[in-house]
Design a protein around this motif. Sequence first.
Motif, PDB file in Angstrom:
ATOM      1  N   UNK A 102      17.514  30.371 -15.518  1.00  0.00           N
ATOM      2  CA  UNK A 102      18.708  29.687 -15.029  1.00  0.00           C
ATOM      3  C   UNK A 102      18.413  28.206 -14.780  1.00  0.00           C
ATOM      4  N   UNK A 103      17.301  27.908 -14.125  1.00  0.00           N
ATOM      5  CA  UNK A 103      16.926  26.511 -13.848  1.00  0.00           C
ATOM      6  C   UNK A 103      16.719  25.744 -15.143  1.00  0.00           C
ATOM      7  N   UNK A 104      16.082  26.363 -16.117  1.00  0.00           N
ATOM      8  CA  UNK A 104      15.877  25.702 -17.407  1.00  0.00           C
ATOM      9  C   UNK A 104      17.208  25.377 -18.085  1.00  0.00           C
ATOM     10  N   UNK A 105      18.151  26.309 -18.039  1.00  0.00           N
ATOM     11  CA  UNK A 105      19.470  26.070 -18.640  1.00  0.00           C
ATOM     12  C   UNK A 105      20.193  24.922 -17.931  1.00  0.00           C
ATOM     13  N   UNK A 106      20.140  24.910 -16.614  1.00  0.00           N
ATOM     14  CA  UNK A 106      20.807  23.847 -15.853  1.00  0.00           C
ATOM     15  C   UNK A 106      20.165  22.500 -16.175  1.00  0.00           C
ATOM     16  N   UNK A 107      18.843  22.434 -16.195  1.00  0.00           N
ATOM     17  CA  UNK A 107      18.147  21.180 -16.489  1.00  0.00           C
ATOM     18  C   UNK A 107      18.449  20.669 -17.898  1.00  0.00           C
ATOM     19  N   UNK A 108      18.552  21.579 -18.860  1.00  0.00           N
ATOM     20  CA  UNK A 108      18.913  21.181 -20.223  1.00  0.00           C
ATOM     21  C   UNK A 108      20.308  20.559 -20.265  1.00  0.00           C
ATOM     22  N   UNK A 145      21.909  19.136 -17.748  1.00  0.00           N
ATOM     23  CA  UNK A 145      21.863  17.855 -17.035  1.00  0.00           C
ATOM     24  C   UNK A 145      21.235  16.775 -17.922  1.00  0.00           C
ATOM     25  N   UNK A 146      20.127  17.101 -18.586  1.00  0.00           N
ATOM     26  CA  UNK A 146      19.477  16.143 -19.484  1.00  0.00           C
ATOM     27  C   UNK A 146      20.412  15.707 -20.598  1.00  0.00           C
ATOM     28  N   UNK A 147      21.133  16.647 -21.174  1.00  0.00           N
ATOM     29  CA  UNK A 147      22.064  16.328 -22.257  1.00  0.00           C
ATOM     30  C   UNK A 147      23.184  15.416 -21.759  1.00  0.00           C
ATOM     31  N   UNK A 148      23.736  15.739 -20.575  1.00  0.00           N
ATOM     32  CA  UNK A 148      24.813  14.908 -20.014  1.00  0.00           C
ATOM     33  C   UNK A 148      24.302  13.506 -19.693  1.00  0.00           C
ATOM     34  N   UNK A 191      25.621  10.007 -21.428  1.00  0.00           N
ATOM     35  CA  UNK A 191      26.138   8.919 -20.583  1.00  0.00           C
ATOM     36  C   UNK A 191      25.292   7.659 -20.765  1.00  0.00           C
ATOM     37  N   UNK A 192      23.983   7.829 -20.860  1.00  0.00           N
ATOM     38  CA  UNK A 192      23.095   6.684 -21.088  1.00  0.00           C
ATOM     39  C   UNK A 192      23.389   6.003 -22.416  1.00  0.00           C
ATOM     40  N   UNK A 193      23.636   6.787 -23.450  1.00  0.00           N
ATOM     41  CA  UNK A 193      23.972   6.214 -24.757  1.00  0.00           C
ATOM     42  C   UNK A 193      25.289   5.456 -24.695  1.00  0.00           C
TER      43      UNK A 193
END
Length: 179
Positions: A46-52, A54-57, A61-63
């Motif tokens: 679950x933590x890995x899915x959430x972190x993925x 968040x990283x994608x979002x 946003x950074x781009x």
Amino acid sequence: MKRHALRTVLCVLLAAVVLTAFAYLAGGGGSQGDPLVTLSYLTGAFTDQVLEKVDKALEERGSALRRELEQEIAQAEQALRDQLGGGAPSPGGGAAYAAVTLSEGQTLRGSAGCEVILRSGSAVCAASGSPGLVDATSGGSLSNGGSLQQNHLYLMPDAQGVRASGAVTLLVRGSYSIL
């Protein structure tokens, strides 16, 4: 004694009903209606899915912010180029000073309003009329053949010039040509 046996049977029957109900309730955990989540699932998958996610979002946003910033920078650079007269100064003119090097005997001829600062070497006024050059630093003027002083700002009234007496470095702003 019959009563005692009946009481024992009832107690055993009651215990069986209670155990069956408890087993039924315990077996119902983890269903779709009442999910059972383990700590290892929360700290692992679950933590890995959430972190993925968040990283994608954050990457998206950074781009987007990077594109917006690059666009703002390009607009600011263009506005600055427009304000400065199109970029670095050239013999055709410009709003910023250009470093110009002359060899002995070369003459820099400027249009009206051209500004010249002698940075190194020695040079003289090459003017066909009077005043030759206006010394904005001292508030005076320089006639044909007069020596320029280093770090003084000279203005050219109209088609006047500066002739190098040796190797010379000048800062020039405005339209000029080298003869």
